[in-house]
Design an enzyme around this catalytic site. Structure first.
Site, PDB file in Angstrom:
ATOM      1  N   GLY A  11      43.557  31.580  29.867  1.00 21.15           N
ATOM      2  CA  GLY A  11      43.582  30.204  30.358  1.00 21.15           C
ATOM      3  C   GLY A  11      44.899  29.745  30.949  1.00 21.15           C
ATOM      4  O   GLY A  11      45.195  28.548  30.952  1.00 21.15           O
ATOM      5  N   ARG A  65      19.254  37.449  30.415  1.00 24.70           N
ATOM      6  CA  ARG A  65      20.239  36.923  31.362  1.00 24.70           C
ATOM      7  C   ARG A  65      19.688  35.627  31.976  1.00 24.70           C
ATOM      8  O   ARG A  65      20.427  34.667  32.193  1.00 24.70           O
ATOM      9  CB  ARG A  65      20.524  37.964  32.456  1.00 24.70           C
ATOM     10  CG  ARG A  65      21.405  37.509  33.599  1.00 24.70           C
ATOM     11  CD  ARG A  65      22.774  36.993  33.177  1.00 24.70           C
ATOM     12  NE  ARG A  65      23.596  37.995  32.509  1.00 24.70           N
ATOM     13  CZ  ARG A  65      24.912  38.050  32.635  1.00 24.70           C
ATOM     14  NH1 ARG A  65      25.537  37.170  33.384  1.00 24.70           N
ATOM     15  NH2 ARG A  65      25.614  38.958  32.010  1.00 24.70           N
ATOM     16  N   ASN A 107      37.123  29.554  43.415  1.00 25.87           N
ATOM     17  CA  ASN A 107      37.519  30.650  42.535  1.00 25.87           C
ATOM     18  C   ASN A 107      38.936  31.068  42.895  1.00 25.87           C
ATOM     19  O   ASN A 107      39.326  31.012  44.061  1.00 25.87           O
ATOM     20  CB  ASN A 107      36.551  31.826  42.730  1.00 25.87           C
ATOM     21  CG  ASN A 107      36.906  33.026  41.854  1.00 25.87           C
ATOM     22  OD1 ASN A 107      37.162  32.881  40.671  1.00 25.87           O
ATOM     23  ND2 ASN A 107      36.949  34.208  42.465  1.00 25.87           N
ATOM     24  N   HIS A 109      41.313  34.330  42.995  1.00 29.38           N
ATOM     25  CA  HIS A 109      41.245  35.795  42.890  1.00 29.38           C
ATOM     26  C   HIS A 109      42.661  36.337  43.055  1.00 29.38           C
ATOM     27  O   HIS A 109      43.374  35.906  43.971  1.00 29.38           O
ATOM     28  CB  HIS A 109      40.298  36.369  43.956  1.00 29.38           C
ATOM     29  CG  HIS A 109      40.185  37.858  43.888  1.00 29.38           C
ATOM     30  ND1 HIS A 109      39.453  38.496  42.904  1.00 29.38           N
ATOM     31  CD2 HIS A 109      40.758  38.816  44.629  1.00 29.38           C
ATOM     32  CE1 HIS A 109      39.573  39.805  43.078  1.00 29.38           C
ATOM     33  NE2 HIS A 109      40.351  40.036  44.108  1.00 29.38           N
ATOM     34  N   GLN A 178      53.843  33.112  40.512  1.00 28.71           N
ATOM     35  CA  GLN A 178      54.331  32.661  41.816  1.00 28.71           C
ATOM     36  C   GLN A 178      53.203  32.316  42.787  1.00 28.71           C
ATOM     37  O   GLN A 178      53.430  31.688  43.809  1.00 28.71           O
ATOM     38  CB  GLN A 178      55.237  33.752  42.434  1.00 28.71           C
ATOM     39  CG  GLN A 178      56.492  33.998  41.602  1.00 28.71           C
ATOM     40  CD  GLN A 178      57.417  35.023  42.274  1.00 28.71           C
ATOM     41  OE1 GLN A 178      57.285  35.340  43.443  1.00 28.71           O
ATOM     42  NE2 GLN A 178      58.371  35.529  41.503  1.00 28.71           N
TER      43      GLN A 178
END
Ligand code: GRF
Length: 206
Positions: A11, A65, A107, A109, A178
């Site tokens: 997190g 699922r 998102n 990545h 960074q």
């Protein structure tokens, strides 16, 4: 802007968002809730410490699922978010959820997409592949989520240098500190202030 943050691990990206809302670098934004698939995710503890609603929806606790996917979407909807933020969330997003939150789900990545992305490229694997390829720059990408994996419209990217002594762990840390922890809060702030448009699968920042 009401956001829900979805997490699976430590997190640290969630923490960057919490800090950004607190210090104002992320304006007009409220974290309505944190959702994790992993009961032991420290990210849930970070939410608790900060008095943010948090819930675990674990695939392990569902017979199929499909039933997990249904519960996950119901849990997200219950927060009525304007934006969903995937911050190190390692579960495939159900297609129904991607469709319902088209252009309202982002998102982070840990690579400069389209390098080192797609199924199987997560966590340290991304940095192992980058070092194996001998790239001189690495970095992170914030993109809108579409039906593919890491294929949606790119919103922000930030590059970091790769150093000769780098191990995957050292590179991962540099990319997080960074790049990730900078561009994810920045992306949320842009969206919260109506500065982002998506036109034919590309983003425009106004
Ligand atoms: C890290 O590998 C990060 O690069 C990616 O998700 C993983 C966990 O991040 N975005 P976090 O500390 O749980 O935010």
């Amino acid at each position: 802007l009401r956001i829900v943050v979805m997490v699976s691990g430590g997190g640290t990206n969630l923490q960057a968002i919490i800090d950004g809302v607190k210090d104002g670098t992320i304006s007009n934004t409220e974290i309505a809730g944190v959702i994790s698939n992993n009961r032991n995710a420290y990210a849930l503890e970070r939410a608790r410490i900060n008095g943010i609603a948090n819930i675990c929806v674990s695939p392990k606790e569902y017979v199929s699922r499909e039933s997990f996917n249904e519960e996950l979407l119901k849990t997200v909807d219950a927060f009525s978010p304007d934006l969903i933020v995937l911050a190190g969330f390692l579960v495939v997003i159900p297609p129904k959820m991607t469709a319902k939150y088209a252009n309202r789900m982002i998102n982070i990545h840990p690579s400069l997409i389209p390098s080192f992305c797609g199924t199987g490229f997560y966590g340290l694997k991304v940095h192992e592949a980058a070092l194996a390829r001998g790239v001189k720059v690495a970095g992170a990408t914030v993109h809108f989520v579409d039906e593919g994996t890491d294929t949606g419209p790119i919103l922000l990217q930030k590059a970091v240098e790769v150093l000769p002594e780098d191990t995957p762990e050292i590179l991962q840390r540099r990319v997080m500190e960074q790049a990730e922890w900078k561009i994810l809060p920045q992306a949320i702030d842009l969206i919260a202030n109506g500065k982002v448009k998506v036109e034919d699968k590309k983003t425009v920042i106004i």
